[in-house]
Design a protein around this motif. Sequence first.
Motif, PDB file in Angstrom:
ATOM      1  N   ALA A   1     -55.853  12.796 -31.640  1.00 39.33           N
ATOM      2  CA  ALA A   1     -57.286  12.777 -31.332  1.00 39.33           C
ATOM      3  C   ALA A   1     -58.029  11.754 -32.183  1.00 39.33           C
ATOM      4  O   ALA A   1     -58.984  11.128 -31.719  1.00 39.33           O
ATOM      5  N   HIS A   2     -57.555  11.532 -33.427  1.00 45.68           N
ATOM      6  CA  HIS A   2     -58.298  10.649 -34.325  1.00 45.68           C
ATOM      7  C   HIS A   2     -57.436   9.520 -34.903  1.00 45.68           C
ATOM      8  O   HIS A   2     -57.934   8.743 -35.706  1.00 45.68           O
ATOM      9  N   GLU A   3     -56.189   9.454 -34.498  1.00 46.40           N
ATOM     10  CA  GLU A   3     -55.304   8.464 -35.117  1.00 46.40           C
ATOM     11  C   GLU A   3     -54.296   7.949 -34.100  1.00 46.40           C
ATOM     12  O   GLU A   3     -53.689   8.731 -33.364  1.00 46.40           O
ATOM     13  N   ARG A   4     -54.150   6.636 -34.058  1.00 45.16           N
ATOM     14  CA  ARG A   4     -53.149   6.003 -33.195  1.00 45.16           C
ATOM     15  C   ARG A   4     -52.374   4.977 -34.024  1.00 45.16           C
ATOM     16  O   ARG A   4     -52.962   4.256 -34.829  1.00 45.16           O
ATOM     17  N   SER A   5     -51.074   4.923 -33.809  1.00 46.03           N
ATOM     18  CA  SER A   5     -50.261   3.927 -34.516  1.00 46.03           C
ATOM     19  C   SER A   5     -49.096   3.502 -33.631  1.00 46.03           C
ATOM     20  O   SER A   5     -48.616   4.265 -32.795  1.00 46.03           O
ATOM     21  N   SER A   6     -48.670   2.261 -33.825  1.00 43.96           N
ATOM     22  CA  SER A   6     -47.574   1.709 -33.033  1.00 43.96           C
ATOM     23  C   SER A   6     -46.611   0.967 -33.951  1.00 43.96           C
ATOM     24  O   SER A   6     -47.024   0.364 -34.949  1.00 43.96           O
ATOM     25  N   TYR A   7     -45.336   0.998 -33.597  1.00 44.43           N
ATOM     26  CA  TYR A   7     -44.297   0.398 -34.417  1.00 44.43           C
ATOM     27  C   TYR A   7     -43.289  -0.338 -33.527  1.00 44.43           C
ATOM     28  O   TYR A   7     -42.970   0.114 -32.417  1.00 44.43           O
ATOM     29  N   VAL A   8     -42.772  -1.457 -34.031  1.00 45.11           N
ATOM     30  CA  VAL A   8     -41.635  -2.126 -33.395  1.00 45.11           C
ATOM     31  C   VAL A   8     -40.364  -1.499 -33.963  1.00 45.11           C
ATOM     32  O   VAL A   8     -40.074  -1.620 -35.161  1.00 45.11           O
ATOM     33  N   ALA A   9     -39.621  -0.825 -33.115  1.00 41.59           N
ATOM     34  CA  ALA A   9     -38.424  -0.117 -33.574  1.00 41.59           C
ATOM     35  C   ALA A   9     -37.202  -1.026 -33.653  1.00 41.59           C
ATOM     36  O   ALA A   9     -36.304  -0.798 -34.466  1.00 41.59           O
ATOM     37  N   GLY A  10     -37.128  -2.059 -32.816  1.00 42.22           N
ATOM     38  CA  GLY A  10     -35.968  -2.945 -32.803  1.00 42.22           C
ATOM     39  C   GLY A  10     -35.562  -3.292 -31.386  1.00 42.22           C
ATOM     40  O   GLY A  10     -36.339  -3.104 -30.434  1.00 42.22           O
ATOM     41  N   THR A  11     -34.362  -3.800 -31.226  1.00 42.80           N
ATOM     42  CA  THR A  11     -33.870  -4.216 -29.912  1.00 42.80           C
ATOM     43  C   THR A  11     -32.547  -3.534 -29.593  1.00 42.80           C
ATOM     44  O   THR A  11     -31.820  -3.096 -30.496  1.00 42.80           O
ATOM     45  N   PHE A  12     -32.243  -3.468 -28.318  1.00 37.15           N
ATOM     46  CA  PHE A  12     -30.949  -2.959 -27.865  1.00 37.15           C
ATOM     47  C   PHE A  12     -30.536  -3.725 -26.606  1.00 37.15           C
ATOM     48  O   PHE A  12     -31.369  -4.286 -25.895  1.00 37.15           O
ATOM     49  N   VAL A  13     -29.236  -3.746 -26.354  1.00 42.79           N
ATOM     50  CA  VAL A  13     -28.669  -4.458 -25.203  1.00 42.79           C
ATOM     51  C   VAL A  13     -28.229  -3.439 -24.171  1.00 42.79           C
ATOM     52  O   VAL A  13     -27.549  -2.454 -24.502  1.00 42.79           O
ATOM     53  N   LEU A  14     -28.607  -3.680 -22.930  1.00 45.52           N
ATOM     54  CA  LEU A  14     -28.283  -2.765 -21.844  1.00 45.52           C
ATOM     55  C   LEU A  14     -27.320  -3.450 -20.874  1.00 45.52           C
ATOM     56  O   LEU A  14     -27.575  -4.564 -20.415  1.00 45.52           O
ATOM     57  N   LEU A  15     -26.210  -2.769 -20.568  1.00 50.69           N
ATOM     58  CA  LEU A  15     -25.159  -3.312 -19.706  1.00 50.69           C
ATOM     59  C   LEU A  15     -24.958  -2.435 -18.481  1.00 50.69           C
ATOM     60  O   LEU A  15     -25.442  -1.302 -18.412  1.00 50.69           O
ATOM     61  N   CYS A  16     -24.212  -2.979 -17.500  1.00 49.16           N
ATOM     62  CA  CYS A  16     -23.810  -2.176 -16.339  1.00 49.16           C
ATOM     63  C   CYS A  16     -22.897  -1.042 -16.792  1.00 49.16           C
ATOM     64  O   CYS A  16     -22.298  -1.088 -17.867  1.00 49.16           O
ATOM     65  N   ASN A  17     -22.747  -0.027 -15.925  1.00 45.55           N
ATOM     66  CA  ASN A  17     -22.018   1.182 -16.319  1.00 45.55           C
ATOM     67  C   ASN A  17     -20.962   1.564 -15.280  1.00 45.55           C
ATOM     68  O   ASN A  17     -21.228   2.365 -14.373  1.00 45.55           O
ATOM     69  N   PRO A  18     -19.756   1.008 -15.391  1.00 49.91           N
ATOM     70  CA  PRO A  18     -18.700   1.366 -14.432  1.00 49.91           C
ATOM     71  C   PRO A  18     -18.178   2.786 -14.599  1.00 49.91           C
ATOM     72  O   PRO A  18     -17.363   3.233 -13.797  1.00 49.91           O
ATOM     73  N   TRP A  19     -18.637   3.519 -15.610  1.00 51.33           N
ATOM     74  CA  TRP A  19     -18.270   4.929 -15.789  1.00 51.33           C
ATOM     75  C   TRP A  19     -19.207   5.869 -15.020  1.00 51.33           C
ATOM     76  O   TRP A  19     -18.917   7.053 -14.922  1.00 51.33           O
ATOM     77  N   LEU A  20     -20.301   5.354 -14.490  1.00 48.71           N
ATOM     78  CA  LEU A  20     -21.319   6.185 -13.846  1.00 48.71           C
ATOM     79  C   LEU A  20     -21.252   6.006 -12.332  1.00 48.71           C
ATOM     80  O   LEU A  20     -21.373   4.892 -11.821  1.00 48.71           O
ATOM     81  N   LYS A  21     -21.096   7.104 -11.620  1.00 49.33           N
ATOM     82  CA  LYS A  21     -20.892   7.041 -10.172  1.00 49.33           C
ATOM     83  C   LYS A  21     -22.043   6.380  -9.443  1.00 49.33           C
ATOM     84  O   LYS A  21     -21.849   5.721  -8.412  1.00 49.33           O
TER      85      LYS A  21
END
Length: 733
Positions: A136-156
């Motif tokens: 209600a009275h406070e907002r904050s934002s942070y950069v957490a970092g990066t990640f790599v996303l790939l295709c998933n041949p294990w997922l139907k």
Amino acid sequence: MEATPQTAVFISGPTRGQRRLKLVNFEIQENHISHETQGLSDKHLVVRRGKPFKVTLLFYGRMWNPKSECLTLQVLLGEMSAKMLVHFSDKWSDPHSWSARIYPGNMGHGVVTIHVCAPVLSSVARYQLLVHIAGAHERSSYVAGTFVLLCNPWLKEDPVYMPLDAQRQEYVKSDYGVIYMGTDVNFSQRPWSFGQYEPGVLEACLQLLQVSPQHLSNSHKDYILRADPAYLSRIICAMVNSSDDMGLVEGRWKGNYKDGVKPTEWCGSADILHRWMASKGNPVRYGQCWVFASVLCTVMRVLGIPSRVVTVFNAAHDGDGNLITEEFYSSTGERLGLSKDSVWNFHVWVECWMRRSDIGAGFNGWQVVDPTPQEKSAGIYRCGPCPVVAIQRRCLDTPYDTAFVYASVDADVVRMIVRSGKVVGKKVDTKWVGRLIFTKSIGLDVPEDLTDSYKRKKKDQTHRVGDSVRRASRSVVPFPTEEVCRSSRSAMSRSSIEVCRLARSDVPCPTEEGASSLDVTLTVAGEPTVGKSINLTVTHTNPTNSTRLLREHLNAQLKEFNSSPGKSLWESHQDVCIQPFEDLTRHHSIPPSKYEPFLAGDDILKVAVIIKDLKTKERVLAIQEFNLSSPKINIQVEGGDSIQVKKEHTATVSYANELNKMLNGALLTVEGYGLLQGKQEARLTILHPDEKIEKKVTIMASTPGTKLLSASFSHSSSPSVVSRSFHKVSVTT
């Protein structure tokens, strides 16, 4: 692998310091095991789409209060953004949207563990993760970092889903392959290290996407389309060759390689990718089809698309799109370079596994993707993805490039004998092209035969052959004379080639099944080896009740594997008398002195025999092509071929002179990317018959996976003749 927490970077909000996000732990070790991405990177979190991964937030000061504050995660990719309101739940919401949840019990003492799930059709890329906390009275934002996303041949639900674990292990996780080369008569196999677990390889693969023309011209559109494996394969296919862009590898098929690396010297993809990154986008020199294909296979596996390297023996390059190839021979058996069509002794491409939502479920499965720059597809040097099932069913209008790929494995070959400007003999061979199609078997270093998956048995040969004859025989102008063809073939213009192609001839055109009253076969005895005589057998068959006088012409030429004919190096011309209904066998031998002066390394020999009936003037032709094997180099690793990371082991490399002559200036060279620093050499001024040259080296691997030791032997007696051997070493932790 240790987890690597990242300091959260504060980007907006009050500065009262009542609450602060101190660290973000991407739980790399646990996530990589869960997502089958172990070893792909020790710098980045690498996860697969459609499967949750864990992120742990560590606060100091006041803890996030879920009763009065909203915790939101945001992922950024270029101009695209998605926000996820973190909530407590043990069920996932829409699988096509980003979502984040906290399991009961995953919060306390300043720590909260969030499970994040990307949509199953997310784009393959490196994403940025932000954390937002709003009260209600406070907002904050942070950069957490990066990640790599790939295709998933294990997922139907993923378009690259592959149902069997053995297949996923072989076509996604394995960093080792076998390339089949040579000819269908005596093929050889070469191991290849795909190297997807070498440091920096993942980053190089992602960089290929970032510098593609599609991304540079419209990054937002490119990011959106990267969810589709067909699009990804098409982009990477073009980027592996350097013909249109900042691609990886520059091709060269003849001439001098001194300003780069000779294609036959490569044995792994990681070195090529590292050199490309170090050069900031300049192409690596030089590659040929197996290099292009093997590097493409590496990139596809890194991106999560199941892939395998495939060799087609006798692969046609249909230059004019008429689904046939023409070959021209002199009346004495010399191959003439008069056609823009060609048949490569072997050609290597990649098959990628995916569903094809763009063209329908009937075309799901393996897709041909060929990065060797042969013909343009939509204005760019690339080929595919082309469904293998479309080739087998002859659905030639199916995207992409199906007609071209079909001709590569199933075109008819029309061979014409030319004399004094006329076609004096002609034959259609419906079985020469695509004789064998191989890939490495799952879990074994032996070939799996894929020929039947590309080619149905040809039920109606007569109709097929008739079409080929009509297409090959259309003509309005005569051939140039044989002498003109022979003297000018290396510099002949396209218009002259077309003149040659359109020759009229009324000579009957027998097929393989044979409408001729003559028959001849040509075979090679044993395995032809450099330094030894090549033994040939010619068998003449007379199916008639008449004695016949024949003239036998044999001609041997070296050729490039991509079909360019070389100079004749040996000939034999004799008259033969054959009795009624007789099978007459004749033996010929080509001594080393005839072919060694012409060798250039990794050579293929083409031998043709033409038989002419001196009475009827009928001519028939038979050909045989084979590669000349080099003597083997022996490589042995003390204690076996499985070694441990960061432990020294001894390897012994040796070459024995089995020839009946001395070899001057003997040089034995040993290399091993990931095992040795640089090259190590042994030299002898003279290597006598039955003498051995040997080199012991100390090897040590810094990363697990499959590595290759490579060795080469050369000598100044025949400096162009180089023997090469490769040896697989498995590195465990």
